[in-house]
Enzyme design. Sequence first.
Site, short mmCIF file in Angstrom:
data_model
loop_
_atom_site.label_atom_id
_atom_site.label_comp_id
_atom_site.label_asym_id
_atom_site.label_seq_id
_atom_site.Cartn_x
_atom_site.Cartn_y
_atom_site.Cartn_z
N CYS A 138 0.86 -1.28 0.16
CA CYS A 138 -0.05 -0.02 0.54
C CYS A 138 1.42 1.46 0.18
O CYS A 138 0.78 2.36 -0.73
CB CYS A 138 -0.60 0.08 0.94
SG CYS A 138 -2.38 -1.50 1.12
N ASP A 182 10.73 -5.66 -8.55
CA ASP A 182 10.42 -6.98 -7.40
C ASP A 182 11.67 -6.85 -7.20
O ASP A 182 12.92 -6.69 -7.89
CB ASP A 182 9.86 -8.24 -7.68
CG ASP A 182 10.58 -8.91 -6.35
OD1 ASP A 182 9.37 -9.96 -6.13
OD2 ASP A 182 11.68 -9.03 -5.41
N HIS A 227 -7.17 -2.33 -1.42
CA HIS A 227 -6.31 -2.98 -0.36
C HIS A 227 -7.48 -4.19 -0.80
O HIS A 227 -8.43 -4.80 0.18
CB HIS A 227 -6.09 -2.80 0.79
CG HIS A 227 -5.16 -3.73 1.39
ND1 HIS A 227 -3.58 -4.10 1.39
CD2 HIS A 227 -5.33 -5.26 2.00
CE1 HIS A 227 -4.02 -5.11 2.25
NE2 HIS A 227 -4.67 -5.54 2.37
N ASN A 264 1.64 -16.40 -5.66
CA ASN A 264 1.58 -17.25 -4.50
C ASN A 264 0.27 -16.72 -3.16
O ASN A 264 0.22 -15.29 -3.30
CB ASN A 264 2.91 -16.80 -3.34
CG ASN A 264 4.32 -17.00 -4.01
OD1 ASN A 264 3.63 -18.23 -5.21
ND2 ASN A 264 5.09 -16.26 -4.74
N GLY A 289 3.25 -19.33 -0.21
CA GLY A 289 4.54 -19.18 0.04
C GLY A 289 4.45 -17.97 -0.49
O GLY A 289 5.25 -16.72 -1.28
N THR A 334 4.44 -13.63 1.20
CA THR A 334 4.89 -13.40 2.13
C THR A 334 4.91 -11.58 2.76
O THR A 334 4.84 -10.91 3.41
CB THR A 334 6.54 -13.21 2.15
OG1 THR A 334 6.77 -12.09 0.31
CG2 THR A 334 6.35 -14.89 1.50
N HIS A 351 -0.96 -7.84 0.04
CA HIS A 351 -1.79 -7.24 -0.37
C HIS A 351 -1.53 -8.73 -1.95
O HIS A 351 -0.45 -8.76 -2.05
CB HIS A 351 -0.71 -6.56 -0.28
CG HIS A 351 -1.40 -5.05 -1.86
ND1 HIS A 351 -1.45 -3.49 -0.53
CD2 HIS A 351 -2.04 -5.44 -2.96
CE1 HIS A 351 -2.65 -3.14 -2.18
NE2 HIS A 351 -2.54 -3.85 -3.17
N HIS A 354 -1.16 -9.65 -4.84
CA HIS A 354 0.10 -8.91 -6.27
C HIS A 354 -0.17 -10.11 -6.85
O HIS A 354 -0.04 -11.41 -6.57
CB HIS A 354 1.33 -8.61 -5.44
CG HIS A 354 1.43 -9.46 -4.75
ND1 HIS A 354 1.32 -9.39 -3.27
CD2 HIS A 354 2.65 -10.22 -5.08
CE1 HIS A 354 2.00 -10.47 -2.54
NE2 HIS A 354 3.37 -11.20 -3.78
N HIS A 356 2.68 -11.96 -10.46
CA HIS A 356 3.81 -11.97 -10.16
C HIS A 356 4.60 -12.13 -11.82
O HIS A 356 4.13 -12.61 -11.77
CB HIS A 356 5.51 -13.56 -9.37
CG HIS A 356 5.31 -12.69 -8.15
ND1 HIS A 356 6.02 -12.37 -7.31
CD2 HIS A 356 4.74 -13.08 -7.01
CE1 HIS A 356 6.45 -12.45 -6.13
NE2 HIS A 356 5.23 -12.78 -5.95
#
Length: 107
Positions: free
Chosen positions: A3, A26, A42, A81, A87, A89, A92, A94, A96
């Site tokens: 955020c 990333d 969010h 994930n 996995g 971490t 929020h 997202h 990849h």
Amino acid sequence: MFCRIIAGALPSRRAYEDDRAVAFADIKPAAPVHLVIAPRQHLASLADLEEEDAELAGHLVWVAAKLGRDLCPGGWRLVANVGEEGGQTVGHLHLHLLGGRQLGTLG
Ligand code: AMP
């Protein structure tokens, strides 16, 4: 934490942004192209998606497709994930986007 990145309070290398989504590099890339694509709204993870969020989810996939086409013409991978065992971490939602090298098969 995402955020704060999305709001611009934390620095990031942005590859794309619009009124609903932000894509940024990333910090610990797993491939030559490794972007995080997150909604401004969010949501903790994909597990929190409701039917009313389907259009937003589609928009995130469209952003990934646009960036994948532009940055990884040979192909790319989209990963989400979800939850601790998945996995995840950062809490929020997202995606990849990974590419820029030959990616291995899953499993
Ligand atoms: P996940 O493990 O799926 O929740 O993905 C979180 C990702 O966020 C990891 O790949 C991290 O390397 C990345 N990350 C963590 N902090 C930052 C940051 N400040 N800027 C960019 N990426 C980050």
